[in-house]
Each structure stands twice: as structure tokens, then as C-alpha cells.
Design an enzyme around this catalytic site. Sequence first.
Site, PDB file in Angstrom:
ATOM      1  N   ASN A   9      -0.515  14.036   1.776  1.00  0.00           N
ATOM      2  CA  ASN A   9       0.175  13.144   2.713  1.00  0.00           C
ATOM      3  C   ASN A   9       0.757  12.020   1.859  1.00  0.00           C
ATOM      4  O   ASN A   9       0.022  11.142   1.404  1.00  0.00           O
ATOM      5  CB  ASN A   9      -0.815  12.602   3.747  1.00  0.00           C
ATOM      6  CG  ASN A   9      -0.192  11.528   4.633  1.00  0.00           C
ATOM      7  OD1 ASN A   9       1.031  11.330   4.606  1.00  0.00           O
ATOM      8  ND2 ASN A   9      -1.012  10.840   5.409  1.00  0.00           N
ATOM      9  N   HIS A  95      -2.548  10.266  12.696  1.00  0.00           N
ATOM     10  CA  HIS A  95      -3.164   9.657  11.512  1.00  0.00           C
ATOM     11  C   HIS A  95      -3.673   8.266  11.903  1.00  0.00           C
ATOM     12  O   HIS A  95      -3.052   7.585  12.720  1.00  0.00           O
ATOM     13  CB  HIS A  95      -2.135   9.559  10.376  1.00  0.00           C
ATOM     14  CG  HIS A  95      -2.774   9.201   9.080  1.00  0.00           C
ATOM     15  ND1 HIS A  95      -3.118   7.904   8.787  1.00  0.00           N
ATOM     16  CD2 HIS A  95      -3.181   9.955   8.024  1.00  0.00           C
ATOM     17  CE1 HIS A  95      -3.710   7.885   7.590  1.00  0.00           C
ATOM     18  NE2 HIS A  95      -3.758   9.118   7.108  1.00  0.00           N
ATOM     19  N   GLU A  97      -3.430   5.557  10.530  1.00  0.00           N
ATOM     20  CA  GLU A  97      -2.423   4.489  10.328  1.00  0.00           C
ATOM     21  C   GLU A  97      -1.444   4.447  11.511  1.00  0.00           C
ATOM     22  O   GLU A  97      -0.942   3.376  11.864  1.00  0.00           O
ATOM     23  CB  GLU A  97      -1.705   4.713   8.983  1.00  0.00           C
ATOM     24  CG  GLU A  97      -2.643   4.386   7.821  1.00  0.00           C
ATOM     25  CD  GLU A  97      -2.438   5.194   6.550  1.00  0.00           C
ATOM     26  OE1 GLU A  97      -1.365   5.800   6.381  1.00  0.00           O
ATOM     27  OE2 GLU A  97      -3.377   5.231   5.727  1.00  0.00           O
ATOM     28  N   GLY A 173      -7.943   5.385   1.330  1.00  0.00           N
ATOM     29  CA  GLY A 173      -7.313   4.458   0.389  1.00  0.00           C
ATOM     30  C   GLY A 173      -8.258   3.409  -0.172  1.00  0.00           C
ATOM     31  O   GLY A 173      -7.816   2.446  -0.795  1.00  0.00           O
ATOM     32  N   SER A 212      -9.922   9.345   0.287  1.00  0.00           N
ATOM     33  CA  SER A 212     -10.241   9.203  -1.145  1.00  0.00           C
ATOM     34  C   SER A 212     -10.706  10.507  -1.783  1.00  0.00           C
ATOM     35  O   SER A 212     -11.571  10.499  -2.663  1.00  0.00           O
ATOM     36  CB  SER A 212     -11.266   8.085  -1.366  1.00  0.00           C
ATOM     37  OG  SER A 212     -10.723   6.846  -0.927  1.00  0.00           O
TER      38      SER A 212
HETATM   39  P1  13P Z   1      -6.297   8.631   0.454  1.00  0.00           P
HETATM   40  O1  13P Z   1      -6.515  10.009  -0.143  1.00  0.00           O
HETATM   41  O2  13P Z   1      -5.308   7.805  -0.301  1.00  0.00           O
HETATM   42  O3  13P Z   1      -7.598   7.945   0.720  1.00  0.00           O
HETATM   43  O4  13P Z   1      -5.609   8.865   1.890  1.00  0.00           O
HETATM   44  C1  13P Z   1      -6.184   9.772   2.759  1.00  0.00           C
HETATM   45  C2  13P Z   1      -5.271   9.954   3.900  1.00  0.00           C
HETATM   46  O5  13P Z   1      -5.083   9.054   4.701  1.00  0.00           O
HETATM   47  C3  13P Z   1      -4.568  11.237   4.009  1.00  0.00           C
HETATM   48  O6  13P Z   1      -3.934  11.362   5.237  1.00  0.00           O
END
Ligand code: 13P
Length: 250
Positions: A9, A95, A97, A173, A212
Site C-alpha cells: 500500500n 483503511h 487512515e 507506521g 510495520s
Molecule cells: P506500515 O507497513 O507502514 O506500518 O503500514 C501498514 C499499512 O497501513 C498498510 O495498509
Amino acid sequence: MIRPLIAGNWKMNKVPSEAATWLGELKEKLKQIDSSHVDILLCVPATHLTSMVAAQGFLALGGQDLSQHESGAYTGEVSAAMLKDVGASYAIVGHSERREYHKENDGLLNAKVQKALEHNLIPILCVGESETQRDAGKAKEVVIAQLHAGLSGVSFESSSDLVIAYEPIWAIGTGKTATADDAQEMCAAIRGVLKELYLAQAEGIRILYGGSMKPSNAAELLSKADINGGLIGGASLKTDDLLALVEAAK
Ligand code: 13P
């Protein structure tokens, strides 16, 4: 045995002209390893899809969101038909976010899942708890409720038509990862809900872990029975890391 899916992603990163060069590099590096055991997917900004479509022979492409509407006066939105037309075969739905920054709720996400399926796009429905919810012992309750709401009335022909991603919000993240045992426990609970809803079909539905995931922790996470791949943010932006994740999915 479910064929694993390593799904990047990209979020809002790279510009389309960089993406084409990046893909060329990935293609060359992929020739040096055996990736026949895994499906690779990149979910990229809608603006990138056209320039990346030439790469489709060796990986699948997906959008990061879609509109619940078919078409019309919805400024700024991207429809399922548009994603499909430029060669996407998947779309991320819900997601964290999007849930957090765009206030997307379960009812809306349910409409998006249905819209994706109507257009033969495979929805990747994301679920996951916040740190506060986990600390309060409510993680499973939250995830199960998100699943029931997001999948309400949803049906499909083949178990490969739907993907679920378990992404604990506190692990996205942050560099913090759920332990492989905790991630497996939640993914097994997700499989349980899928069995209630879809009976035998549930056995073939891919459940991804996201949060992560990186070369150093992927093999352990991916070795778990109900973790059938990863949804990867940061590490999917670097060809070497993505390659290492593909290898870890063996
Ligand atoms: P990270 O791998 O950067 O933690 O992000 C995970 C994510 O939100 C994938 O959709």
C-alpha cells in the site's frame, strides 16, 4: 493451502513518473528470485495506475479507495468502473487512515465493498483496533463488529473475490508490530466470523496482516495458519524490502 498475497500500500507516496522506473527495477530483481509461490499486488494512488499498467504481467494493481457511488456529481471521487478500466483488480476499503481522517464509517464501507464486487474488483476490507481499545481488552469485539458491519449482505462467487486485512492501528507506521501469536489469534477470530458468514468458502479467503511488516518480522508472521499475506506500507516502497517480503512468504 492458500496462495499468499504480498500487497503493498503505497499510500500517498511517489509520483507516477518515478513509479515506472521503480517497477522496471523490481522486475529485474524479481528475475533473480523464485516468486512463483506468491501473488504480488501494489495498491497505488489512482494517478499512478495508467503508467504502471504495463507491469501487470508480473503483478496485480489496486486502488486505495473507491467511491460507493456508480458515477455522477461527486467531485474528487474515483469510481470502481474507473479503477477497473485502467487495469486495477483490487481496491482497499476502510483503511484506518480513511476511517480516521475521512470519517468513513462501517455503513459507508459496506456500500464500498458491494460496489467493488459489482465491478469485479476484489475489495480488501481493512479492520483493526486502536491501542486504547486493545488496552481495554476490546480488540476482538471491535474487529468482529467491523467485520459484521462491513460484510453485511455481501456475497461473492469465489473465495478469492474477497480479502480481509487485519491492521491494528497502533502498529501502522509506528515500527511496533503485533506479536505473531497475537496477530494469529486475531486472524483466527476473523476466520471464525468468515465461517459463520460464508461456511466452507471461508477456508479460502485470504486474511492479511498489516502494521510495520518488514523483512525482519515477515517470515514469522507469515508462517501462521490464518495469516495469508501482508498489507505493507513503508516497506513496500523499497524494491529490496518488497523482494525480501516476497521471499519470506514461502
Ligand atoms: P506500515 O507497513 O507502514 O506500518 O503500514 C501498514 C499499512 O497501513 C498498510 O495498509
